[in-house]
Scaffold this active site. Structure first.
Site, PDB file in Angstrom:
ATOM      1  N   CYS A 255       1.756   3.539  10.012  1.00 30.08           N
ATOM      2  CA  CYS A 255       1.969   4.854   9.381  1.00 30.08           C
ATOM      3  C   CYS A 255       2.606   5.832  10.385  1.00 30.08           C
ATOM      4  O   CYS A 255       2.075   6.050  11.474  1.00 30.08           O
ATOM      5  CB  CYS A 255       0.653   5.420   8.855  1.00 30.08           C
ATOM      6  SG  CYS A 255       0.889   7.017   8.068  1.00 30.08           S
TER       7      CYS A 255
ATOM      8  N   PRO B 174       0.845  -1.189   0.000  1.00 32.19           N
ATOM      9  CA  PRO B 174       0.000   0.000   0.000  1.00 32.19           C
ATOM     10  C   PRO B 174       0.886   1.247   0.000  1.00 32.19           C
ATOM     11  O   PRO B 174       1.803   1.343   0.817  1.00 32.19           O
ATOM     12  CB  PRO B 174      -0.781  -0.119   1.310  1.00 32.19           C
ATOM     13  CG  PRO B 174       0.001  -1.039   2.176  1.00 32.19           C
ATOM     14  CD  PRO B 174       0.851  -1.894   1.293  1.00 32.19           C
TER      15      PRO B 174
HETATM   16  C1  LIG Z   1       4.951   7.687  -0.499  1.00 31.26           C
HETATM   17  C2  LIG Z   1       4.693   6.551   0.435  1.00 31.26           C
HETATM   18  C3  LIG Z   1       3.386   6.257   0.785  1.00 31.26           C
HETATM   19  C4  LIG Z   1       3.107   5.193   1.652  1.00 31.26           C
HETATM   20  N1  LIG Z   1       1.809   4.884   1.955  1.00 31.26           N
HETATM   21  C5  LIG Z   1       1.536   3.818   2.745  1.00 31.26           C
HETATM   22  C6  LIG Z   1       0.190   3.423   3.016  1.00 31.26           C
HETATM   23  O1  LIG Z   1      -0.784   4.000   2.513  1.00 31.26           O
HETATM   24  N2  LIG Z   1       0.001   2.339   3.835  1.00 31.26           N
HETATM   25  C7  LIG Z   1       1.053   1.631   4.385  1.00 31.26           C
HETATM   26  O2  LIG Z   1       0.844   0.659   5.121  1.00 31.26           O
HETATM   27  N3  LIG Z   1       2.325   1.986   4.128  1.00 31.26           N
HETATM   28  C8  LIG Z   1       2.581   3.032   3.313  1.00 31.26           C
HETATM   29  N4  LIG Z   1       3.884   3.335   3.018  1.00 31.26           N
HETATM   30  C9  LIG Z   1       4.952   2.436   3.490  1.00 31.26           C
HETATM   31  C10 LIG Z   1       5.256   1.339   2.460  1.00 31.26           C
HETATM   32  O3  LIG Z   1       4.151   0.489   2.246  1.00 31.26           O
HETATM   33  C11 LIG Z   1       6.452   0.486   2.922  1.00 31.26           C
HETATM   34  O4  LIG Z   1       6.146  -0.099   4.165  1.00 31.26           O
HETATM   35  C12 LIG Z   1       7.729   1.316   3.063  1.00 31.26           C
HETATM   36  O5  LIG Z   1       7.894   2.196   1.964  1.00 31.26           O
HETATM   37  C13 LIG Z   1       8.960   0.409   3.170  1.00 31.26           C
HETATM   38  O6  LIG Z   1       9.104  -0.382   2.018  1.00 31.26           O
HETATM   39  P1  LIG Z   1      10.195  -0.025   0.875  1.00 31.26           P
HETATM   40  O7  LIG Z   1      11.509   0.160   1.598  1.00 31.26           O
HETATM   41  O8  LIG Z   1      10.142  -1.249  -0.037  1.00 31.26           O
HETATM   42  O9  LIG Z   1       9.747   1.236   0.203  1.00 31.26           O
HETATM   43  C14 LIG Z   1       4.172   4.411   2.182  1.00 31.26           C
HETATM   44  C15 LIG Z   1       5.477   4.723   1.829  1.00 31.26           C
HETATM   45  C16 LIG Z   1       5.758   5.775   0.967  1.00 31.26           C
HETATM   46  C17 LIG Z   1       7.188   6.054   0.598  1.00 31.26           C
END
Ligand SMILES: Cc1cc2nc3c(=O)[nH]c(=O)nc-3n(C[C@H](O)[C@H](O)[C@H](O)COP(=O)(O)O)c2cc1C
Length: 314
Positions: free
Chosen positions: A105, A21
């Site tokens: 979050c 998400p």
């Molecule tokens: C722009 C942005 C928006 C995000 N929105 C959500 C969200 O709506 N719900 C959620 O559980 N995590 C959200 N996250 C967190 C991501 O789902 C994820 O847990 C986090 O980016 C770490 O993973 P990554 O290192 O692969 O990016 C968001 C992250 C970013 C950067």
């Protein structure tokens, strides 16, 4: 990593490489192309239960799903178990197969409302929320971080509580709230969650290549991975991790994504919605800064699409 199916309550996914998400990004068009690339499950961005209850017009568009989407997971957030239970049983959520609850979050507006990562410090309330959402009869998953601050980890205790409260799957982002999205991912804490429960545990954080996914599974023993920003930069990352050709090039996926957005929102609105995503595609592209400026100045998705399709490195 070993590719396998994941059982989330009564639902079984095709594989264990999921698309995260992402607020402002995980719309129906992005989910569509990630699924084409091979993602075993795609989540909507977080949707406020209070928002759906009191101002549904503002929040319900986030729930739009394309008829082509197979298994779908909606992510909800909130702090009040009654409101969350009511929304989980509502017509808004009915079209989705799985309900994911956001308990990670870090954003101050969410945190200070007792929502998202604030629940990491209130296991009693988190438990009430999970039990209440579970009354919807749908499979329920929970997405958490490993704690609020470095050294004060709650992963193991939280994982046990989530399972005892009825969660069918847990996703662990291996960072604390204060780290936001930066810094090392704590594999040890994710492994603790995996060892504490018998429901599937999905590991998240810092996966940008197949090697990252392999390392994540090797280090944590998790059942699967969830990719977030890595998929925004390259939706074909699912194909890469799974090792199965999906039959689409990146340009074909971009073309499909922009066409889907245009069909639903029209040329102007979709151009504006797509800007931030286009910037991800241009990361590391030679001359990308200039192209980005052109894209941000455009209010026609056809033009934006043509700019991206003419980039040699994509
Ligand atoms: C722009 C942005 C928006 C995000 N929105 C959500 C969200 O709506 N719900 C959620 O559980 N995590 C959200 N996250 C967190 C991501 O789902 C994820 O847990 C986090 O980016 C770490 O993973 P990554 O290192 O692969 O990016 C968001 C992250 C970013 C950067």
């Amino acid at each position: 990593m070993q590719v396998k199916k994941i059982k989330i309550g009564k639902i079984e996914t095709q594989n264990n490489v999921f698309f995260a998400p992402l607020a402002g990004f995980s719309d129906f068009a992005m989910r569509d192309i990630c699924a084409l690339s091979g993602a075993g499950l795609c989540f909507t961005e977080m949707v406020s239960c209070k928002g759906l209850k009191y101002t549904p017009d503002a929040s319900s568009e986030l729930l739009y799903k394309n008829p082509s989407e197979k298994i779908t997971a909606v992510q909800i957030f909130g702090s009040d178990e009654e409101v969350m239970g009511e929304i989980a049983r509502s017509e808004y959520i009915a079209p989705f197969d799985i309900i994911d609850i956001n308990m990670g979050c870090p954003v101050p507006k969410i945190y200070t409302n007792g929502e998202g990562s604030a629940l990491l410090a209130d296991l009693k309330q988190a438990s009430k929320i999970i039990s209440s959402v579970k009354k919807s009869q749908k499979p329920v998953s929970v997405k958490i971080r490993i704690g609020l601050t470095e050294g004060n980890f709650v992963t193991e205790e939280f994982a046990k509580m989530a399972e005892d409260s009825g969660a069918d799957m847990l996703t662990v982002h291996g960072r604390v709230r204060t780290a936001y999205y930066q810094g090392e991912v704590n594999y040890r804490e994710i492994a603790k969650a995996k060892n504490a429960v018998s429901i599937p545990v999905i590991a998240n954080g810092g996966i940008f290549t197949k090697e990252d996914a392999d390392k994540m599974i090797e280090q944590t023993g998790a059942d699967g991975v969830m990719v977030a920003r890595g998929a925004l930069e390259n939706p074909l990352i699912f194909e890469e991790i799974l090792g199965v050709k999906c039959g689409y090039s990146l340009k074909e996926l971009i073309s499909r994504q922009t066409d889907l957005l245009k069909q639903r929102y029209g040329a102007e609105r979709s151009a504006i919605m797509f800007r931030k995503q286009a910037a991800y595609y241009l990361k590391g592209v030679e001359g990308g800064k200039k192209l980005k400026e052109k894209i941000f100045a455009s209010s026609d998705i056809n033009e934006v699409k043509n700019i991206l399709l003419s980039v040699e490195g994509l």
